[in-house]
Write a protein that holds these residues in place. Structure first.
Motif, PDB file in Angstrom:
ATOM      1  N   TYR A  21     -20.114  73.845  -5.758  1.00 23.59           N
ATOM      2  CA  TYR A  21     -19.860  74.935  -6.115  1.00 23.59           C
ATOM      3  C   TYR A  21     -19.677  75.651  -7.587  1.00 23.59           C
ATOM      4  CZ  TYR A  21     -15.580  72.951  -3.395  1.00 23.59           C
ATOM      5  OH  TYR A  21     -15.067  72.823  -1.983  1.00 23.59           O
ATOM      6  N   SER A  22     -20.793  76.301  -7.507  1.00 24.80           N
ATOM      7  CA  SER A  22     -21.993  76.886  -8.836  1.00 24.80           C
ATOM      8  C   SER A  22     -20.575  77.510  -9.212  1.00 24.80           C
ATOM      9  CB  SER A  22     -22.509  77.455  -8.133  1.00 24.80           C
ATOM     10  OG  SER A  22     -22.584  78.431  -7.028  1.00 24.80           O
ATOM     11  N   TRP A  23     -19.743  78.159  -8.324  1.00 20.75           N
ATOM     12  CA  TRP A  23     -19.022  79.470  -9.610  1.00 20.75           C
ATOM     13  C   TRP A  23     -18.448  78.905 -10.598  1.00 20.75           C
ATOM     14  CZ3 TRP A  23     -14.173  77.354  -8.715  1.00 20.75           C
ATOM     15  CH2 TRP A  23     -13.767  77.003  -7.700  1.00 20.75           C
ATOM     16  N   VAL A  24     -17.918  77.379 -10.545  1.00 20.76           N
ATOM     17  CA  VAL A  24     -17.411  76.802 -11.933  1.00 20.76           C
ATOM     18  C   VAL A  24     -18.016  76.468 -12.504  1.00 20.76           C
ATOM     19  CG1 VAL A  24     -16.990  74.173 -12.656  1.00 20.76           C
ATOM     20  CG2 VAL A  24     -17.228  75.092  -9.824  1.00 20.76           C
ATOM     21  N   ALA A  25     -19.571  77.498 -12.792  1.00 22.64           N
ATOM     22  CA  ALA A  25     -19.901  77.963 -14.128  1.00 22.64           C
ATOM     23  C   ALA A  25     -19.401  78.928 -14.680  1.00 22.64           C
ATOM     24  CB  ALA A  25     -21.700  77.212 -13.961  1.00 22.64           C
ATOM     25  N   THR A  26     -18.923  79.323 -14.058  1.00 23.73           N
ATOM     26  CA  THR A  26     -18.726  80.714 -15.044  1.00 23.73           C
ATOM     27  C   THR A  26     -17.447  81.137 -15.125  1.00 23.73           C
ATOM     28  OG1 THR A  26     -17.353  81.475 -12.669  1.00 23.73           O
ATOM     29  CG2 THR A  26     -19.644  82.013 -12.354  1.00 23.73           C
ATOM     30  N   ALA A  27     -16.889  79.438 -15.181  1.00 25.51           N
ATOM     31  CA  ALA A  27     -15.496  79.699 -15.997  1.00 25.51           C
ATOM     32  C   ALA A  27     -15.732  79.059 -17.747  1.00 25.51           C
ATOM     33  CB  ALA A  27     -14.410  78.176 -15.632  1.00 25.51           C
ATOM     34  N   PRO A  28     -15.201  80.021 -18.630  1.00 26.82           N
ATOM     35  CA  PRO A  28     -14.903  79.925 -20.155  1.00 26.82           C
ATOM     36  C   PRO A  28     -15.024  79.064 -20.312  1.00 26.82           C
ATOM     37  CG  PRO A  28     -13.172  80.904 -19.500  1.00 26.82           C
ATOM     38  CD  PRO A  28     -14.354  81.257 -17.939  1.00 26.82           C
ATOM     39  N   VAL A  29     -13.470  77.817 -19.879  1.00 27.00           N
ATOM     40  CA  VAL A  29     -13.482  76.432 -20.245  1.00 27.00           C
ATOM     41  C   VAL A  29     -13.403  75.687 -19.135  1.00 27.00           C
ATOM     42  CG1 VAL A  29     -12.362  75.104 -21.098  1.00 27.00           C
ATOM     43  CG2 VAL A  29     -11.802  77.332 -22.302  1.00 27.00           C
ATOM     44  N   ILE A  30     -13.560  74.238 -19.055  1.00 28.62           N
ATOM     45  CA  ILE A  30     -13.176  73.671 -17.813  1.00 28.62           C
ATOM     46  C   ILE A  30     -11.683  72.437 -18.610  1.00 28.62           C
ATOM     47  CG2 ILE A  30     -13.720  71.571 -16.327  1.00 28.62           C
ATOM     48  CD1 ILE A  30     -16.250  73.329 -16.198  1.00 28.62           C
ATOM     49  N   ILE A  31     -10.847  71.871 -17.780  1.00 25.30           N
ATOM     50  CA  ILE A  31     -10.321  71.713 -18.159  1.00 25.30           C
ATOM     51  C   ILE A  31     -10.144  69.781 -17.054  1.00 25.30           C
ATOM     52  CG2 ILE A  31      -6.963  70.655 -18.864  1.00 25.30           C
ATOM     53  CD1 ILE A  31      -6.844  73.345 -19.192  1.00 25.30           C
ATOM     54  N   ALA A  32     -10.210  69.078 -18.200  1.00 23.99           N
ATOM     55  CA  ALA A  32     -10.087  67.903 -17.327  1.00 23.99           C
ATOM     56  C   ALA A  32      -9.180  66.446 -17.908  1.00 23.99           C
ATOM     57  CB  ALA A  32     -11.523  67.143 -17.693  1.00 23.99           C
ATOM     58  N   ILE A  33      -8.301  66.413 -17.347  1.00 28.15           N
ATOM     59  CA  ILE A  33      -7.287  65.411 -17.446  1.00 28.15           C
ATOM     60  C   ILE A  33      -7.451  64.013 -17.012  1.00 28.15           C
ATOM     61  CG2 ILE A  33      -6.150  65.726 -15.339  1.00 28.15           C
ATOM     62  CD1 ILE A  33      -4.341  65.138 -18.251  1.00 28.15           C
ATOM     63  N   TYR A  34      -7.559  63.414 -17.449  1.00 25.22           N
ATOM     64  CA  TYR A  34      -7.888  60.808 -17.361  1.00 25.22           C
ATOM     65  C   TYR A  34      -6.732  60.653 -18.475  1.00 25.22           C
ATOM     66  CZ  TYR A  34      -9.631  60.945 -22.004  1.00 25.22           C
ATOM     67  OH  TYR A  34      -9.944  60.788 -23.922  1.00 25.22           O
ATOM     68  N   ALA A  35      -6.604  58.999 -18.434  1.00 27.34           N
ATOM     69  CA  ALA A  35      -5.346  58.009 -18.413  1.00 27.34           C
ATOM     70  C   ALA A  35      -6.494  56.872 -18.473  1.00 27.34           C
ATOM     71  CB  ALA A  35      -4.664  58.557 -17.992  1.00 27.34           C
ATOM     72  N   ASP A  36      -6.317  56.083 -19.623  1.00 34.59           N
ATOM     73  CA  ASP A  36      -7.139  54.445 -19.142  1.00 34.59           C
ATOM     74  C   ASP A  36      -5.429  54.149 -19.079  1.00 34.59           C
ATOM     75  OD1 ASP A  36      -5.193  54.386 -21.158  1.00 34.59           O
ATOM     76  OD2 ASP A  36      -5.886  53.976 -23.140  1.00 34.59           O
ATOM     77  N   ASN A  37      -5.935  52.580 -18.899  1.00 35.11           N
ATOM     78  CA  ASN A  37      -4.530  51.656 -18.779  1.00 35.11           C
ATOM     79  C   ASN A  37      -3.881  51.899 -17.107  1.00 35.11           C
ATOM     80  OD1 ASN A  37      -2.955  49.756 -18.834  1.00 35.11           O
ATOM     81  ND2 ASN A  37      -1.565  50.461 -20.432  1.00 35.11           N
ATOM     82  N   ASP A  38      -4.074  51.924 -16.197  1.00 36.33           N
ATOM     83  CA  ASP A  38      -4.184  52.055 -14.616  1.00 36.33           C
ATOM     84  C   ASP A  38      -2.173  51.203 -14.444  1.00 36.33           C
ATOM     85  OD1 ASP A  38      -2.881  54.046 -12.887  1.00 36.33           O
ATOM     86  OD2 ASP A  38      -4.374  53.821 -12.262  1.00 36.33           O
ATOM     87  N   ARG A  39      -1.499  52.006 -14.135  1.00 35.90           N
ATOM     88  CA  ARG A  39      -0.808  50.928 -13.695  1.00 35.90           C
ATOM     89  C   ARG A  39       0.171  51.622 -11.690  1.00 35.90           C
ATOM     90  NH1 ARG A  39       4.890  50.528 -13.836  1.00 35.90           N
ATOM     91  NH2 ARG A  39       4.519  53.118 -15.297  1.00 35.90           N
ATOM     92  N   LYS A  40       0.530  50.532 -11.523  1.00 38.98           N
ATOM     93  CA  LYS A  40       0.454  51.165 -10.143  1.00 38.98           C
ATOM     94  C   LYS A  40       2.641  51.031 -10.139  1.00 38.98           C
ATOM     95  CE  LYS A  40      -1.398  50.111  -5.177  1.00 38.98           C
ATOM     96  NZ  LYS A  40      -2.446  50.774  -5.728  1.00 38.98           N
ATOM     97  N   MET A  41       3.135  51.507  -9.642  1.00 40.25           N
ATOM     98  CA  MET A  41       4.667  52.103 -10.179  1.00 40.25           C
ATOM     99  C   MET A  41       4.968  51.354  -8.985  1.00 40.25           C
ATOM    100  SD  MET A  41       5.150  55.420 -11.540  1.00 40.25           S
ATOM    101  CE  MET A  41       4.495  56.527  -9.927  1.00 40.25           C
ATOM    102  N   MET A  42       6.295  50.560  -8.818  1.00 37.22           N
ATOM    103  CA  MET A  42       7.421  49.754  -7.649  1.00 37.22           C
ATOM    104  C   MET A  42       7.171  50.813  -6.256  1.00 37.22           C
ATOM    105  SD  MET A  42      10.984  48.797  -7.439  1.00 37.22           S
ATOM    106  CE  MET A  42      11.770  47.809  -5.608  1.00 37.22           C
TER     107      MET A  42
END
Ligand SMILES: Cc1cc2nc3c(=O)[nH]c(=O)nc-3n(C[C@H](O)[C@H](O)[C@H](O)COP(=O)(O)O)c2cc1C
Length: 166
Positions: free
Chosen positions: A66-87
């Motif tokens: 996906y080389s077109w990704v480089a045309t984006a002025p901004v890439i947003i990444a979303i992450y979190a620590d401390n994963d947990r399985k819900m019920m």
């Protein structure tokens, strides 16, 4: 634009103009993610708005073909620590991050920006590029920008195939 209009007009955009996104718009997108619901209101999701060209190019390389990704002025990444399985068996952090990213996607649409959700990327390479520890959940990345190509409207399920009332 109201929410349903944003939902109806949004489509995946995979080519962006080189116009920068105004800081005020980036702030509004960040607020849309920040204010999203999270399991137990833990609020462990964090977003990185990647503007640095070298880092954007490195992330594009981590997206396979996906080389077109480089045309984006901004890439947003979303992450979190401390994963947990819900019920229910699902990862609370993957779900939290996905809700926050969806809210940001809709806000971007409202602001006249195009975006595309991406799951096809080398998570370890992206984590390394943006300084996120390996053990964290990196749920998605989303290139955002003014569209150079409006994207094609996709066929969607009719309502009666999507919802069942019991
Ligand atoms: C979880 C998820 C992962 C996706 N991953 C990619 C991806 O890696 N590359 C890509 O080009 N599009 C990706 N997409 C975008 C979908 O292909 C797109 O949403 C779908 O074709 C429907 O088109 P629309 O967004 O215009 O409605 C992803 C979408 C979702 C929700």
């Amino acid at each position: 634009m109201d929410v349903i209009e944003a939902i109806k007009t949004r489509r995946s955009v995979r080519l962006f103009s080189d116009r920068d996104i105004e800081q005020e718009k980036l702030d509004r997108i960040a607020d849309a993610g920040r204010l999203a619901p999270t399991a137990r209101n833990e609020q462990r999701c964090r977003a990185v708005f990647i503007k640095d060209r070298k880092t954007v190019e490195n992330i594009a390389k981590a997206c396979d073909r996906y080389s077109w990704v480089a045309t984006a002025p901004v890439i947003i990444a979303i992450y979190a620590d401390n994963d947990r399985k819900m019920m229910c068996g699902q990862s609370s952090k993957t779900v939290d991050c996905s809700i926050a990213m969806s809210f940001m996607m809709l806000e971007a649409t409202e602001l006249g920006l195009g975006s595309v959700w991406m799951g096809h990327f080398d998570a370890d390479a992206v984590k390394k590029a943006i300084g996120v520890p390996e053990e964290y959940v990196l749920a998605a990345i989303m290139p955002v920008g003014y569209p150079a190509d409006g994207g094609e409207p996709k066929e969607k399920l009719p309502r009666e195939d999507f919802v069942r009332y019991i």
